[in-house]
Design a protein around this motif. Structure first.
Motif, PDB file in Angstrom:
ATOM      1  N   SER A 200       1.014  -1.448   0.011  1.00 43.05           N
ATOM      2  CA  SER A 200      -0.020  -0.043   0.073  1.00 43.05           C
ATOM      3  C   SER A 200       0.783   1.360  -0.044  1.00 43.05           C
ATOM      4  O   SER A 200       0.470   2.421  -0.491  1.00 43.05           O
ATOM      5  CB  SER A 200      -0.864  -0.019   1.248  1.00 43.05           C
ATOM      6  OG  SER A 200      -0.004   0.086   2.525  1.00 43.05           O
ATOM      7  N   ASP A 201       1.995   1.164   0.384  1.00 42.88           N
ATOM      8  CA  ASP A 201       2.947   2.316   0.919  1.00 42.88           C
ATOM      9  C   ASP A 201       4.492   2.060   0.022  1.00 42.88           C
ATOM     10  O   ASP A 201       4.767   0.729   0.424  1.00 42.88           O
ATOM     11  CB  ASP A 201       2.942   2.756   2.313  1.00 42.88           C
ATOM     12  CG  ASP A 201       1.858   3.283   2.718  1.00 42.88           C
ATOM     13  OD1 ASP A 201       1.461   4.462   2.918  1.00 42.88           O
ATOM     14  OD2 ASP A 201       0.585   2.256   2.753  1.00 42.88           O
ATOM     15  N   PHE A 202       5.123   2.954  -0.326  1.00 44.93           N
ATOM     16  CA  PHE A 202       6.032   2.769  -0.733  1.00 44.93           C
ATOM     17  C   PHE A 202       7.257   4.175  -0.409  1.00 44.93           C
ATOM     18  O   PHE A 202       6.678   5.249  -0.360  1.00 44.93           O
ATOM     19  CB  PHE A 202       6.530   2.888  -2.387  1.00 44.93           C
ATOM     20  CG  PHE A 202       5.672   1.670  -3.029  1.00 44.93           C
ATOM     21  CD1 PHE A 202       6.224   0.661  -3.408  1.00 44.93           C
ATOM     22  CD2 PHE A 202       4.042   1.791  -3.101  1.00 44.93           C
ATOM     23  CE1 PHE A 202       5.544  -0.334  -4.028  1.00 44.93           C
ATOM     24  CE2 PHE A 202       3.601   0.776  -3.817  1.00 44.93           C
ATOM     25  CZ  PHE A 202       4.215  -0.244  -4.353  1.00 44.93           C
ATOM     26  N   ILE A 203       8.340   3.799  -0.145  1.00 42.77           N
ATOM     27  CA  ILE A 203       9.400   4.747   0.231  1.00 42.77           C
ATOM     28  C   ILE A 203      10.505   4.953  -0.836  1.00 42.77           C
ATOM     29  O   ILE A 203      10.929   3.883  -1.298  1.00 42.77           O
ATOM     30  CB  ILE A 203      10.273   4.367   1.478  1.00 42.77           C
ATOM     31  CG1 ILE A 203       9.174   4.511   2.819  1.00 42.77           C
ATOM     32  CG2 ILE A 203      11.454   5.367   1.944  1.00 42.77           C
ATOM     33  CD1 ILE A 203       9.821   3.947   4.027  1.00 42.77           C
ATOM     34  N   VAL A 204      10.545   6.305  -1.413  1.00 48.45           N
ATOM     35  CA  VAL A 204      11.422   6.612  -2.381  1.00 48.45           C
ATOM     36  C   VAL A 204      12.787   7.207  -1.586  1.00 48.45           C
ATOM     37  O   VAL A 204      12.305   8.198  -0.772  1.00 48.45           O
ATOM     38  CB  VAL A 204      10.944   7.400  -3.537  1.00 48.45           C
ATOM     39  CG1 VAL A 204       9.899   6.421  -4.163  1.00 48.45           C
ATOM     40  CG2 VAL A 204      10.208   8.461  -2.824  1.00 48.45           C
ATOM     41  N   ILE A 205      13.898   7.053  -2.060  1.00 46.58           N
ATOM     42  CA  ILE A 205      14.935   7.740  -1.213  1.00 46.58           C
ATOM     43  C   ILE A 205      15.548   8.921  -2.122  1.00 46.58           C
ATOM     44  O   ILE A 205      16.335   9.535  -1.337  1.00 46.58           O
ATOM     45  CB  ILE A 205      16.196   6.834  -1.008  1.00 46.58           C
ATOM     46  CG1 ILE A 205      16.573   6.070  -2.140  1.00 46.58           C
ATOM     47  CG2 ILE A 205      15.446   5.842   0.061  1.00 46.58           C
ATOM     48  CD1 ILE A 205      17.745   5.025  -1.912  1.00 46.58           C
ATOM     49  N   SER A 206      14.986   9.209  -3.277  1.00 47.26           N
ATOM     50  CA  SER A 206      15.259  10.477  -3.838  1.00 47.26           C
ATOM     51  C   SER A 206      14.142  10.961  -4.398  1.00 47.26           C
ATOM     52  O   SER A 206      13.384  10.271  -5.091  1.00 47.26           O
ATOM     53  CB  SER A 206      16.736  10.346  -4.496  1.00 47.26           C
ATOM     54  OG  SER A 206      16.467   9.464  -5.716  1.00 47.26           O
ATOM     55  N   ASP A 207      14.109  12.226  -5.051  1.00 47.51           N
ATOM     56  CA  ASP A 207      13.213  12.871  -5.821  1.00 47.51           C
ATOM     57  C   ASP A 207      13.294  12.199  -7.374  1.00 47.51           C
ATOM     58  O   ASP A 207      12.597  12.078  -8.227  1.00 47.51           O
ATOM     59  CB  ASP A 207      13.349  14.473  -5.825  1.00 47.51           C
ATOM     60  CG  ASP A 207      12.865  14.963  -4.656  1.00 47.51           C
ATOM     61  OD1 ASP A 207      12.046  14.405  -3.639  1.00 47.51           O
ATOM     62  OD2 ASP A 207      13.456  16.283  -4.401  1.00 47.51           O
ATOM     63  N   PHE A 208      14.653  12.060  -7.844  1.00 44.21           N
ATOM     64  CA  PHE A 208      15.139  11.633  -9.110  1.00 44.21           C
ATOM     65  C   PHE A 208      14.505  10.011  -8.953  1.00 44.21           C
ATOM     66  O   PHE A 208      13.870   9.731 -10.092  1.00 44.21           O
ATOM     67  CB  PHE A 208      16.565  11.325  -8.994  1.00 44.21           C
ATOM     68  CG  PHE A 208      17.298  10.936 -10.342  1.00 44.21           C
ATOM     69  CD1 PHE A 208      17.521  11.917 -11.347  1.00 44.21           C
ATOM     70  CD2 PHE A 208      17.181   9.640 -10.445  1.00 44.21           C
ATOM     71  CE1 PHE A 208      18.031  11.651 -12.508  1.00 44.21           C
ATOM     72  CE2 PHE A 208      17.634   9.139 -11.833  1.00 44.21           C
ATOM     73  CZ  PHE A 208      18.200  10.152 -12.940  1.00 44.21           C
ATOM     74  N   GLN A 209      14.739   9.350  -8.092  1.00 44.99           N
ATOM     75  CA  GLN A 209      14.095   8.155  -8.081  1.00 44.99           C
ATOM     76  C   GLN A 209      12.524   7.933  -8.224  1.00 44.99           C
ATOM     77  O   GLN A 209      11.960   7.148  -8.753  1.00 44.99           O
ATOM     78  CB  GLN A 209      14.515   7.158  -6.888  1.00 44.99           C
ATOM     79  CG  GLN A 209      14.072   6.000  -6.837  1.00 44.99           C
ATOM     80  CD  GLN A 209      14.435   4.989  -5.404  1.00 44.99           C
ATOM     81  OE1 GLN A 209      13.824   5.555  -4.281  1.00 44.99           O
ATOM     82  NE2 GLN A 209      15.311   4.305  -5.391  1.00 44.99           N
ATOM     83  N   SER A 210      11.862   8.990  -7.546  1.00 45.97           N
ATOM     84  CA  SER A 210      10.686   8.821  -7.255  1.00 45.97           C
ATOM     85  C   SER A 210       9.953   9.344  -8.849  1.00 45.97           C
ATOM     86  O   SER A 210       8.812   8.681  -9.080  1.00 45.97           O
ATOM     87  CB  SER A 210      10.143  10.189  -6.518  1.00 45.97           C
ATOM     88  OG  SER A 210       8.665  10.449  -6.391  1.00 45.97           O
ATOM     89  N   ALA A 211      10.466  10.136  -9.463  1.00 49.30           N
ATOM     90  CA  ALA A 211      10.143  10.275 -11.048  1.00 49.30           C
ATOM     91  C   ALA A 211       9.973   9.181 -11.929  1.00 49.30           C
ATOM     92  O   ALA A 211       9.471   9.083 -12.710  1.00 49.30           O
ATOM     93  CB  ALA A 211      11.001  11.460 -11.642  1.00 49.30           C
ATOM     94  N   ILE A 212      11.058   8.320 -11.465  1.00 50.66           N
ATOM     95  CA  ILE A 212      11.184   7.020 -12.270  1.00 50.66           C
ATOM     96  C   ILE A 212      10.319   5.951 -11.878  1.00 50.66           C
ATOM     97  O   ILE A 212       9.767   5.370 -12.754  1.00 50.66           O
ATOM     98  CB  ILE A 212      12.570   6.275 -12.138  1.00 50.66           C
ATOM     99  CG1 ILE A 212      13.812   7.632 -12.659  1.00 50.66           C
ATOM    100  CG2 ILE A 212      12.722   4.969 -12.787  1.00 50.66           C
ATOM    101  CD1 ILE A 212      15.098   7.140 -12.145  1.00 50.66           C
ATOM    102  N   VAL A 213      10.052   5.582 -10.613  1.00 47.14           N
ATOM    103  CA  VAL A 213       9.089   4.702 -10.171  1.00 47.14           C
ATOM    104  C   VAL A 213       7.532   4.880 -10.141  1.00 47.14           C
ATOM    105  O   VAL A 213       6.761   4.340 -10.067  1.00 47.14           O
ATOM    106  CB  VAL A 213       9.611   3.940  -8.797  1.00 47.14           C
ATOM    107  CG1 VAL A 213      11.092   3.622  -9.078  1.00 47.14           C
ATOM    108  CG2 VAL A 213       9.363   5.009  -7.644  1.00 47.14           C
ATOM    109  N   THR A 214       7.256   6.211  -9.679  1.00 51.04           N
ATOM    110  CA  THR A 214       5.946   6.653  -9.393  1.00 51.04           C
ATOM    111  C   THR A 214       4.922   6.266 -10.549  1.00 51.04           C
ATOM    112  O   THR A 214       3.765   5.736 -10.404  1.00 51.04           O
ATOM    113  CB  THR A 214       5.854   8.161  -9.009  1.00 51.04           C
ATOM    114  OG1 THR A 214       6.609   8.275  -7.601  1.00 51.04           O
ATOM    115  CG2 THR A 214       4.205   8.460  -8.684  1.00 51.04           C
TER     116      THR A 214
END
Length: 415
Positions: A200-214
């Motif tokens: 249900s929840d995910f932790i991303v460790i950088s904004d760069f990574q967030s843009a890739i996985v979200t």
């Protein structure tokens, strides 16, 4: 033997491939388990590969270690390959563990599964109806080789994972048979285990990574941006920031951009210094005899090198997740020159705490190194890097506070 679980506390089942620290992912998982215990949670490390780190036992953290090999160290290639696709022991033991924990006070937090755990634990988590959280240390949840990267041609891969083009494209360092195995593991994880819909929840460790996985996450998934913790000591601003070498710290592999650094340094008339080792070390020595290769250094030695260096160069070709080396350099007040195509750039204000350079462009990197021959500029950037880091340092205490808030929110939403 299993410890008795306190029903009044949150039980956090931390899933990891390894129960001992063998890299950044395991370090975050295991050290956060210790910190969670100290903060009043009941963490349980569930790992396939041993031995268990003695620090866990000393801190009173329960460890369920399956005592297995990972896929690459298994004496039997066939057994390692089979386990990596579906780990029956992990499936059975996860079911047993969750059966003795109170469902309303338990969360499963996955840090790693691709090295030996496989996705086989997921059906037991789903059957137990407990909330599950996933931290992206890499990209194995969506990419068979975990990096959206072609490790044979050394560039970011734009193919859709598990498309026909992906299946037929050899991007694996171990050969095409390795690629096929990774794809089979991915199918088992996605289709048989039901990941990533488990979370249900995910932790991303950088904004760069967030843009890739979200864009790839299930509908309704909650994304939390929480930095990995780092162990940094505040030594104050650097006393002589405009002295020292241009430094690289880490694994000496082509995906880390080491040859671009060496070539750029030669163009700029500088001596590149490498603290680390890896498969490219011999080739660097042969092609760039002026380079200084120091080998692996302890964390304390790396901090000393950073305090005495002029700038850190981080030329990685692949996405990364959140390179801790960049954060550690900022903590010491070291300006950073970073590739614009990796997550390390999130920690560098271009032109203020360092420079971005065009990825895979030795000429552009050389131009940035030339600019850092300016003592006044280096001093200004050094002070800015130090101030930026210590304004909100990602300490373990802050990490646990933020991740604990996510746990509590997940339990509240479940109720």
């Amino acid at each position: 033997m299993s410890a008795r679980i306190c029903s009044g506390k949150l039980n956090i089942v931390i899933v990891a491939d390894h129960a001992t620290i063998n890299g950044g992912q395991a370090k975050v998982a295991l050290q956060s388990a210790i910190a969670l215990k100290q903060a009043g949670f009941e963490p349980i490390v569930f790992a396939s590969n041993g031995p268990a780190d003695p620090q866990l036992t000393e801190a009173g953290v329960e460890v369920v270690c399956l005592g297995q090999h990972d896929s690459q160290s298994n004496p039997s290639v066939a057994a390692g390959a089979a386990q990596g696709i579906w780990n029956f022991t992990a499936a059975r033991e996860m079911k047993k563990l969750l059966a003795r924990l109170p469902r309303e006070r338990t969360i499963v937090h996955v840090h790693g599964w691709a090295k030996s755990m496989s996705g086989s634990f997921a059906p037991a988590v789903r059957a137990a109806k407990v909330p599950a959280l996933y931290t992206f240390h890499e990209y194995f949840l969506f990419c068979p080789n975990g990096g959206f990267y072609d490790y044979r041609r050394h560039h970011v891969c734009g193919l859709e994972p598990l498309s026909a083009a992906c299946w037929t494209h050899n991007c694996d360092t171990r050969g095409y048979q390795g690629k096929i195995w990774r794809c089979l593991r991915h199918v088992a994880m996605d289709k048989a285990a039901g990941m990533p819909k488990l979370f249900s929840d995910f932790i991303v460790i950088s904004d760069f990574q967030s843009a890739i996985v979200t864009p790839r996450l299930p509908p309704g998934a909650r994304v939390h941006r929480i930095s990995n913790p780092i162990d940094a000591e505040d030594f104050g601003r650097k006393p002589a920031p405009a002295s020292g070498d241009f430094l690289f710290v880490g694994r000496l592999g082509p995906e880390k951009g080491v040859f671009y650094f060496a070539e750029a340094a030669r163009k700029a008339g500088l001596t590149p210094v490498f603290a680390g080792d890896g498969p490219s070390a011999a080739e660097i020595r042969a092609l760039y005899p002026e380079a200084r290769l120091l080998g692996w250094k302890s964390p304390a030695e790396v901090r000393r090198l950073m305090r005495s260096a002029r700038a850190l160069v981080f030329p990685s070709l692949w996405y990364e997740g959140q390179p801790l080396t960049v954060l550690e350099a900022k903590a010491t007040g070291l300006p950073i020159v970073v590739s614009d195509a990796c997550a390390g750039r999130d920690e560098v204000a271009d032109g203020e705490t360092g420079f971005w350079f065009k990825s895979q462009d030795a000429d552009d990197l050389a131009r940035k190194l030339e600019r850092l021959k300016d003592d006044a500029l280096v001093t200004k950037m050094s002070n800015a890097a130090y101030d930026s880091f210590w304004a909100d340092p990602p300490t373990m205490a802050r990490h646990v506070a933020r991740i604990g808030a996510v746990y509590e929110d997940m339990i509240a939403r479940r109720g």
